[in-house]
Motif scaffolding. Sequence first.
Motif, PDB file in Angstrom:
ATOM      1  N   ALA A  83       0.911  -1.003   0.033  1.00  0.00           N
ATOM      2  CA  ALA A  83      -0.267  -0.306  -0.122  1.00  0.00           C
ATOM      3  C   ALA A  83       0.914   1.090   0.039  1.00  0.00           C
ATOM      4  N   LYS A  84       1.958   1.159   1.053  1.00  0.00           N
ATOM      5  CA  LYS A  84       2.756   2.520   1.286  1.00  0.00           C
ATOM      6  C   LYS A  84       3.674   2.906  -0.333  1.00  0.00           C
ATOM      7  N   SER A  85       3.563   1.374  -1.225  1.00  0.00           N
ATOM      8  CA  SER A  85       4.496   1.900  -2.131  1.00  0.00           C
ATOM      9  C   SER A  85       4.172   2.020  -3.120  1.00  0.00           C
ATOM     10  N   LEU A  86       2.084   1.741  -3.375  1.00  0.00           N
ATOM     11  CA  LEU A  86       1.364   1.843  -4.159  1.00  0.00           C
ATOM     12  C   LEU A  86       1.161   3.460  -4.087  1.00  0.00           C
ATOM     13  N   ILE A  87       0.938   4.080  -2.893  1.00  0.00           N
ATOM     14  CA  ILE A  87       0.629   5.356  -3.287  1.00  0.00           C
ATOM     15  C   ILE A  87       1.464   6.512  -3.640  1.00  0.00           C
ATOM     16  N   LEU A  88       2.898   6.199  -2.790  1.00  0.00           N
ATOM     17  CA  LEU A  88       4.233   6.695  -3.470  1.00  0.00           C
ATOM     18  C   LEU A  88       4.181   7.242  -4.610  1.00  0.00           C
ATOM     19  N   ALA A 106      -0.864   6.015  10.398  1.00  0.00           N
ATOM     20  CA  ALA A 106      -0.600   6.086  11.909  1.00  0.00           C
ATOM     21  C   ALA A 106       0.928   6.005  11.572  1.00  0.00           C
ATOM     22  N   GLU A 107       1.207   4.949  11.043  1.00  0.00           N
ATOM     23  CA  GLU A 107       2.530   4.764  11.178  1.00  0.00           C
ATOM     24  C   GLU A 107       3.600   5.479  10.493  1.00  0.00           C
ATOM     25  N   ASP A 108       3.387   5.492   9.200  1.00  0.00           N
ATOM     26  CA  ASP A 108       4.013   5.928   8.030  1.00  0.00           C
ATOM     27  C   ASP A 108       3.661   7.217   7.684  1.00  0.00           C
ATOM     28  N   GLY A 109       2.787   8.185   8.295  1.00  0.00           N
ATOM     29  CA  GLY A 109       2.030   9.371   7.459  1.00  0.00           C
ATOM     30  C   GLY A 109       2.972  10.464   7.464  1.00  0.00           C
ATOM     31  N   ILE A 112       4.507  10.311   3.873  1.00  0.00           N
ATOM     32  CA  ILE A 112       3.534   9.922   2.943  1.00  0.00           C
ATOM     33  C   ILE A 112       2.694  11.518   3.020  1.00  0.00           C
ATOM     34  N   PHE A 113       2.556  12.441   3.662  1.00  0.00           N
ATOM     35  CA  PHE A 113       1.695  14.257   4.033  1.00  0.00           C
ATOM     36  C   PHE A 113       2.950  14.498   2.661  1.00  0.00           C
ATOM     37  N   LYS A 114       3.977  14.587   3.144  1.00  0.00           N
ATOM     38  CA  LYS A 114       5.393  14.798   3.022  1.00  0.00           C
ATOM     39  C   LYS A 114       5.344  14.693   1.542  1.00  0.00           C
ATOM     40  N   LYS A 115       5.776  13.801   1.071  1.00  0.00           N
ATOM     41  CA  LYS A 115       5.220  13.478  -0.854  1.00  0.00           C
ATOM     42  C   LYS A 115       4.229  14.442  -0.962  1.00  0.00           C
ATOM     43  N   ALA A 116       3.409  14.028  -0.728  1.00  0.00           N
ATOM     44  CA  ALA A 116       2.031  14.240  -1.032  1.00  0.00           C
ATOM     45  C   ALA A 116       2.353  16.018  -1.706  1.00  0.00           C
ATOM     46  N   LYS A 117       3.041  16.521  -0.296  1.00  0.00           N
ATOM     47  CA  LYS A 117       3.025  18.417  -0.774  1.00  0.00           C
ATOM     48  C   LYS A 117       4.068  18.091  -1.174  1.00  0.00           C
ATOM     49  N   GLU A 118       5.220  18.355  -1.416  1.00  0.00           N
ATOM     50  CA  GLU A 118       6.613  18.135  -2.165  1.00  0.00           C
ATOM     51  C   GLU A 118       6.016  18.271  -4.029  1.00  0.00           C
ATOM     52  N   TYR A 214       2.409  16.692  14.069  1.00  0.00           N
ATOM     53  CA  TYR A 214       2.785  14.831  14.064  1.00  0.00           C
ATOM     54  C   TYR A 214       2.689  14.532  15.387  1.00  0.00           C
ATOM     55  N   VAL A 215       1.792  13.652  14.535  1.00  0.00           N
ATOM     56  CA  VAL A 215       2.451  12.649  16.555  1.00  0.00           C
ATOM     57  C   VAL A 215       2.765  11.147  16.104  1.00  0.00           C
ATOM     58  N   PRO A 216       4.128  10.681  16.758  1.00  0.00           N
ATOM     59  CA  PRO A 216       4.675   9.540  16.979  1.00  0.00           C
ATOM     60  C   PRO A 216       3.926   8.211  17.058  1.00  0.00           C
ATOM     61  N   PHE A 217       3.354   7.313  16.485  1.00  0.00           N
ATOM     62  CA  PHE A 217       2.953   6.360  16.423  1.00  0.00           C
ATOM     63  C   PHE A 217       3.330   5.474  17.889  1.00  0.00           C
ATOM     64  N   GLU A 218       4.686   4.923  18.122  1.00  0.00           N
ATOM     65  CA  GLU A 218       5.224   4.638  18.925  1.00  0.00           C
ATOM     66  C   GLU A 218       4.455   5.081  20.039  1.00  0.00           C
ATOM     67  N   ASP A 219       4.589   6.419  20.372  1.00  0.00           N
ATOM     68  CA  ASP A 219       3.626   7.360  21.835  1.00  0.00           C
ATOM     69  C   ASP A 219       2.643   7.004  22.405  1.00  0.00           C
ATOM     70  N   VAL A 220       2.099   6.247  21.082  1.00  0.00           N
ATOM     71  CA  VAL A 220       0.523   6.438  21.870  1.00  0.00           C
ATOM     72  C   VAL A 220       0.497   4.717  23.120  1.00  0.00           C
ATOM     73  N   TYR A 221      -0.038   5.456  23.644  1.00  0.00           N
ATOM     74  CA  TYR A 221      -0.590   4.297  25.402  1.00  0.00           C
ATOM     75  C   TYR A 221      -1.602   3.062  24.483  1.00  0.00           C
ATOM     76  N   VAL A 222      -1.061   2.068  24.881  1.00  0.00           N
ATOM     77  CA  VAL A 222      -2.042   0.930  24.086  1.00  0.00           C
ATOM     78  C   VAL A 222      -1.986  -0.185  25.006  1.00  0.00           C
ATOM     79  N   GLU A 223      -3.397  -0.603  25.442  1.00  0.00           N
ATOM     80  CA  GLU A 223      -3.847  -1.134  26.249  1.00  0.00           C
ATOM     81  C   GLU A 223      -4.875  -2.166  25.805  1.00  0.00           C
ATOM     82  N   GLY A 224      -5.006  -3.778  25.411  1.00  0.00           N
ATOM     83  CA  GLY A 224      -6.064  -4.042  25.306  1.00  0.00           C
ATOM     84  C   GLY A 224      -7.473  -4.453  25.789  1.00  0.00           C
TER      85      GLY A 224
END
Length: 434
Positions: A83-88, A106-109, A112-118, A214-224
């Motif tokens: 999906a990422k390759s396709l969008i880029l 969420a993870e690679d935005g 992707i958004f930087k590329k779109a802006k360019e 920008y919110v780094p996804f790895e900083d989101v606290y997650v508990e299921g």
Amino acid sequence: MKVRIGIVGCGVVGTGTVKLLLENAHIIKKKTGIDILLTKVADKDWERPREIEVPLNLRTYDYMDVINESDIVVELVGGKTFAKSLILEALERGKHVVTANKRLLAEDGFEIFKKAKEKGLYIGFEASVGGGIPIVKALREGLVANRINTIYGILNGTTNYILTRMLEDHMDFSHALELAQKLGYAEADPSLDIDGWDSAHKICILSMIAFGRYVPFEDVYVEGIRDLDLLDVELGKELGYTLKLLAISKRTDGEIEVRVHPTFIRSEDALAKVSDVYNAIMIEGDFVGKTMFYGKGAGSYPTASSVVSDIVDIAKKVLFCSKDHDEFQWENQPIGIGKNFYSRYYIRFDVPDKPGVLAGVSRVLADYNISIASVLQKEKVCKLARREGEATVPLVILTHKAYEKNMQRAIEDIKKLPIIVGQPVIIRVEEEAY
């Protein structure tokens, strides 16, 4: 104005999108003046049964056919790598993109958004959060004049269905999950849902829109909810609370908290009444106050509705040559993510049925400035726990507000006490007026 649309991925959402575009293109043209032409649909398997028969002239196995013959490329394959390759690739070739891929954004935005802006291109992603609920558009447009202070969301229909069955039908977690899978609400591997990752992807995206950073996804606290016990769901009900897997994003002292975890909320609140597979998002702005958005958070048709909404929005922007403000301000530093939450807590310990137990626990809590608001009566707890005659009994405590770090340290010390058997259960309690 004629706009060519191509779709990559003809699964549940892709099929719904094809159906909508084929059946309702004339309605869209009448309302907007935009003539949407579906040119190609790529999928790796055209033999599997679908709700509709995609016309042979639209089918292809090659995603490059979609890119080459479209003005807007719709990515509906999911996952990250392809999906990422396709969008880029689509952006590199000057194509606008619409996607429902919450994990990827969420993870690679950032990339992707930087590329779109360019490239001066647009990315539509309404369908990435909330299915048919227009929550992205609400944050970007309807609430644009507001400083957003809090977002509380029930963002995953699978977990909400499971918790509804536990609460209303007294099912334990495993049986509620089995029923959800039988009805098609849960995948064979439900990990992304029940472990909280699906909700985390969505609240990360909403936070970036709401707070403009920008919110780094790895900083989101997650508990299921995988380890939830029916006993705690029922005890919470006795205390006047309903258990939800809540996604929370809020401003706190120059930072924001972004977290997903099982949460007790007051049973009379609107979010507590959101049941089964429905989603709801409560947003508080400084001028608008509290607003709530409710609807089906997934499914072929609701999500397809959001996909086509993005297509129309991008077509309008191209038609009127508009230039969007860079709402995420990617060039700036990421916003600070607070981890020391300030919350009330529900705690359940298994302890011997003898005097002095509560005193020992309360002393440790006091050492960390945590005060007890109430203790559930032993008789009531034991009745719900069905533990008459056992060597241990549940001790259930509801605290006043305390800091997360203090609570975690207190729990570690309490676990060392000889009176504690097994692992304590800790569930956060949110009592904001929502």
